[in-house]
Design an enzyme around this catalytic site. Structure first.
Site, mmCIF file in Angstrom:
data_model
loop_
_atom_site.group_PDB
_atom_site.id
_atom_site.type_symbol
_atom_site.label_atom_id
_atom_site.label_comp_id
_atom_site.label_asym_id
_atom_site.label_seq_id
_atom_site.Cartn_x
_atom_site.Cartn_y
_atom_site.Cartn_z
ATOM 1 N N GLY A 15 -9.795 4.947 -4.686
ATOM 2 C CA GLY A 15 -11.090 5.123 -4.060
ATOM 3 C C GLY A 15 -11.288 6.560 -3.613
ATOM 4 N N GLY A 16 -10.372 7.434 -4.004
ATOM 5 C CA GLY A 16 -10.512 8.857 -3.699
ATOM 6 C C GLY A 16 -10.990 9.620 -4.923
ATOM 7 C CB VAL A 17 -12.509 12.991 -5.274
ATOM 8 C CG1 VAL A 17 -11.458 13.925 -4.703
ATOM 9 C CG2 VAL A 17 -13.320 13.690 -6.352
ATOM 10 C CG ASP A 18 -7.344 14.130 -6.051
ATOM 11 O OD1 ASP A 18 -8.165 14.995 -6.405
ATOM 12 O OD2 ASP A 18 -6.600 14.254 -5.062
ATOM 13 C CB SER A 19 -7.353 7.859 -8.356
ATOM 14 O OG SER A 19 -8.152 7.435 -7.284
ATOM 15 C CB CYS A 103 4.573 4.888 -1.334
ATOM 16 S SG CYS A 103 3.132 4.058 -2.026
ATOM 17 N N GLY A 127 -3.684 10.064 -9.919
ATOM 18 C CA GLY A 127 -4.352 11.337 -9.655
ATOM 19 C C GLY A 127 -3.452 12.359 -8.982
ATOM 20 C CB CYS A 200 -1.578 5.285 2.647
ATOM 21 S SG CYS A 200 -0.066 4.333 2.403
#
Lengths: 375, 393
Positions: A15-19, A103, A127, A200
């Protein structure tokens, strides 16, 4: 362009820009792309609001825009057992854990990768700012992300050859601003979303409060090296070697310099403080590490020179690595020059030029023959 | 950059659809009927020719649906937005209007959330609710209702056909039981509406809920049957529409479409479909058996509607199964989506087997409907068996 349509890539979408841009790039390159959101933590509050739900909505918006199928999977149990338990254990031992390294090793490139493979994937993609390069001998090398400011190989240093062989990092050749620009151009909902910060599962919450919820805080004495009492600490787990903030003592003393955490004594529950950023007790000449792991399966000589990082975004330091003759998962890492604030629990990560060779967990720091009182 | 969205999306529509319990495709005749009524835009409350024409369509639709459920002229059939509103109205408004009589309600553990969550809300408002458990085969007996009944029970709400297992509840027997009790009787007949011949008089129900989109009609239109003589206060407040029971300018198109959808379903067609769906069960079970997949059917097969086949595929994670089939062009379902797109284990399967039972993460629902044919189901069965074999832990 090569025909990638028969290659299925499952993208871990947060849900972030990188992924988001990772999925976009792969889709544009013609891959058969599937987006999967991992729900690793349940932070549903009393009002039923959960950041994961908001993040998943962003995944849905982006995947819909790109035109790829998307799903959500739950790894809460795996995350708890393999990352969170470790995280708490490390704090109990007076160390400062790195849950992101764990993780990646246990969730994103194990539980998730296995899941993606069961889904029929040829590769997983994330990402991360890192690169993989597959050589003619079939060996996959992990290289630093081109954006040096964003390079995330530190967190990926525990990945194995088997994991890397099935991994793609499409953002490795890009600079962060380019990524945002691409997201913007493609009209992705996450183009201007703030980067997530910190760990996270803690998110924007107060770290102290969060940790205190799981581990009993045991306040104790705050002493100088000379044994002068400077007040009380709230619990050793709240402090990291080299930390300045949150001590509640200002100036005074011999030099009027600010105070820093220069040591911990778990046995007596004492926090040791000293004055000055460059306090001599903050410097070490070498460290001992365990869980040493190399990203390629190639045998390493027992002694080798390379560069290393001891925390994320630190400049590399020249080191000599001496692997334990009997147990090569243990090593002594000698620095070319003294390094400040070596922190037990953090990762020591080795580099050969652009390549991330692997690393391990820091157990103890030394100055010559003397072990630093860090745990 | 050009992304081929439209193309991909039309590709999706070629997937074989076996999730008719969730919603159903529009019947071509319904689609036609919708288009036909779109120009009939009048407001049925208007005192002019446009109003009268719209009014006519509305009342024709009401009559068709009343006939469909064997209601009489004096019974009320209120058009609402769908199953959820219908369930909410029956339960909430009974509670509101009868709280002086009693504050006890009875329902089952396996109702649709539209019923369960309404009941839970009422519990926060001082009402007491008995949630009847089901057997391991997902069944409930009239005896259980009898045991739970109290003098202060004001409503029994029990679904006709369970949406996840297809298991049918003894509505007629419960209706019989309640004939001698002041409690009202509501049935959520959403899942029964396409295959059962519904007779509100024989069932002796006071309220019945149904919705168009489960019977190849459009979304956004449902009904609440209210027996003659019962006056429920309105949930919404506003104009005079629907006898003041459901204000808001009427959805003439939806009402007409609902009636046309019901008109496609005479007893003969229902029987034909039941036989066909039973054959589908046979095809799937046989294919799985031949492929040596370890499975069992969730819920009684004897007392069930054949439009649902709920399977426990032992050792096969159901979320992974759903995704794999989806990516291969077959559409089924598992539990219901909860936070962050995760799938909550089905509360129905949980009620049958108990918490932490392996079937909770290994059960899938296949639901049949209009448009499914033997060829597609055969293809599906093969894919299911093949993926189950691959995913088996």
């Amino acid at each position: 362009m090569a025909d990638n349509s028969k290659t299925k890539v499952v993208v871990g979408m947060s849900g972030g820009v990188d992924s988001s841009v990772t999925a976009l790039l792969l889709k544009e390159q013609g891959y058969d792309v599937v987006g999967i959101f991992m729900k690793n933590w349940d932070d549903t509050d009393d009002n039923g609001v959960c950041t994961a739900t908001e993040d998943y909505k962003d995944v849905a918006k982006v995947a819909d825009k790109i035109g790829i199928p998307y799903y959500s999977v739950n790894f809460e149990k795996e995350y708890w057992d393999r990352v969170f338990e470790y995280f708490l254990d490390e704090y109990k031992r007076g160390r400062t854990p790195n849950p992101d390294v764990m993780c990646n090793k246990e969730i994103k490139f194990k539980a998730f990768l296995d899941y993606a493979m069961a889904l029929g994937a040829d590769y997983v993609a994330t990402g991360h700012y890192a690169r993989v390069s597959r050589d003619n001998n079939g060996v996959t090398h992990m290289l630093r992300g081109v954006d040096n400011n964003k390079d995330q190989t530190y967190f990926l240093s525990q990945l194995s050859q088997e994991q890397l062989a099935k991994t793609m990092f499409p953002l490795g050749d890009m600079e962060k601003p380019e990524v945002r620009e691409l997201a913007e151009k493609a009209g992705l909902a996450t183009a201007n979303k703030k980067d997530s910060t910190g760990i996270c599962f803690i998110g924007e919450k107060n770290f102290k409060e969060f940790l205190g919820h799981y581990l009993p805080a045991q306040p104790g004495k705050m002493l100088t090296v000379d044994g002068e009492e400077k007040g009380t600490h709230n619990g050793l787990m709240y402090y990291t070697i080299g930390q300045r903030q949150g001590l509640g003592i200002g100036g005074g003393g011999k030099t009027n310099d600010p105070w820093f955490v220069i040591g911990k004594d778990l046995a007596t529950n004492t926090l040791i403080v000293g004055q000055g950023f460059h306090h001599p007790l903050l410097y070490s000449t070498h460290l001992k590490a365990s869980g040493i792991h190399f990203t390629t399966n190639e045998a390493k000589p027992t002694t080798f020179k390379c560069t290393a990082k001891f925390r994320y975004r630190q400049k590399d330091t020249g080191v000599t690595v001496y692997l334990d003759e009997t147990d090569p998962t243990k090593a002594t890492v000698v620095f070319d020059e003294p390094v400040r604030a070596i922190t037990p629990g953090q990762a020591v990560v080795f580099y050969d030029g652009e390549e991330c060779l692997g690393g391990g967990a820091i157990d103890a720091a030394f100055d010559g023959e003397t072990e630093r009182q860090y745990v | 950059m050009v992304l081929q969205n439209e193309l991909e999306r039309s590709d999706l529509m070629t997937a074989i659809y076996l999730d008719n319990g969730a919603t159903t495709p529009l019947h071509p005749k319904v689609k036609e009927a919708i288009i036909d009524t779109l120009d009939n835009f009048g407001n049925p409350s208007s005192i002019h020719s446009y109003g009268r024409t719209a009014y006519h369509v509305m009342e024709e639709a009401r009559l068709t649906l009343k006939t469909y459920i064997h209601a009489t002229a004096k019974d009320q059939l209120i058009f609402v937005s769908g199953g959820t509103e219908s369930d909410n109205t029956a339960i909430m408004q009974t509670a509101m209007s009868r709280k002086e009589v009693g504050k006890h309600l009875i329902t089952t553990q396996v109702e649709h959330p539209a019923v369960l969550e309404t009941m839970r809300f009422l519990e926060t408002q001082g009402f007491e609710v008995t949630y009847l458990p089901v057997s391991q085969t997902g069944e409930i007996t009239v005896e259980q209702v009898k045991q739970a009944l109290r003098p202060d029970t004001i409503l029994v709400s029990m679904m006709y056909t369970n949406n996840e297992t297809g298991v049918m509840f003894p509505i007629k027997e419960v209706g019989e039981l309640l004939a001698d009790h002041p409690a009202y009787f509501h049935t959520d007949a959403v899942q029964a509406f396409s295959l059962e011949s519904i007779n509100v008089k024989e069932l002796k129900v006071d309220f019945l809920s149904a919705t168009a989109h489960k019977i190849n009609g459009p979304k956004g239109i449902g009904l609440l049957y209210v027996k003659e003589g019962i006056s429920l206060p309105t949930l919404l407040h506003g104009g005079e529409q629907e006898g003041k029971k459901r204000p808001g300018t009427e959805d003439i198109t939806g009402m007409h479409a609902f009636a046309v959808a019901a008109s496609q379903l005479d007893d003969e067609e229902k029987l034909r479909r039941k036989e066909l769906f039973k054959e589908f069960h046979h095809i799937i079970k046989q294919t799985l058996t031949e492929a040596q997949v370890d499975f069992s059917v969730n819920g009684s097969e004897e007392h069930a509607s054949p439009h649902v086949l709920n399977l426990w595929l032992k050792g096969v994670p159901n979320n992974l199964m759903l995704m794999r089939l989806d990516l291969e062009g077959f559409v089924i379902s598992t539990g219901s989506a909860c936070s962050a797109g995760n799938i909550d284990p089905s509360h129905v399967i949980e009620a049958m087997y108990g918490k932490n039972h392996p079937s909770l993460d290994e059960s899938i629902r296949i639901s049949f409907g209009y448009g499914n044919n033997t060829e597609d189901v055969t293809k599906f069965a093969k894919a299911l068996a093949s993926v189950a074999t691959q995913l088996k832990k």
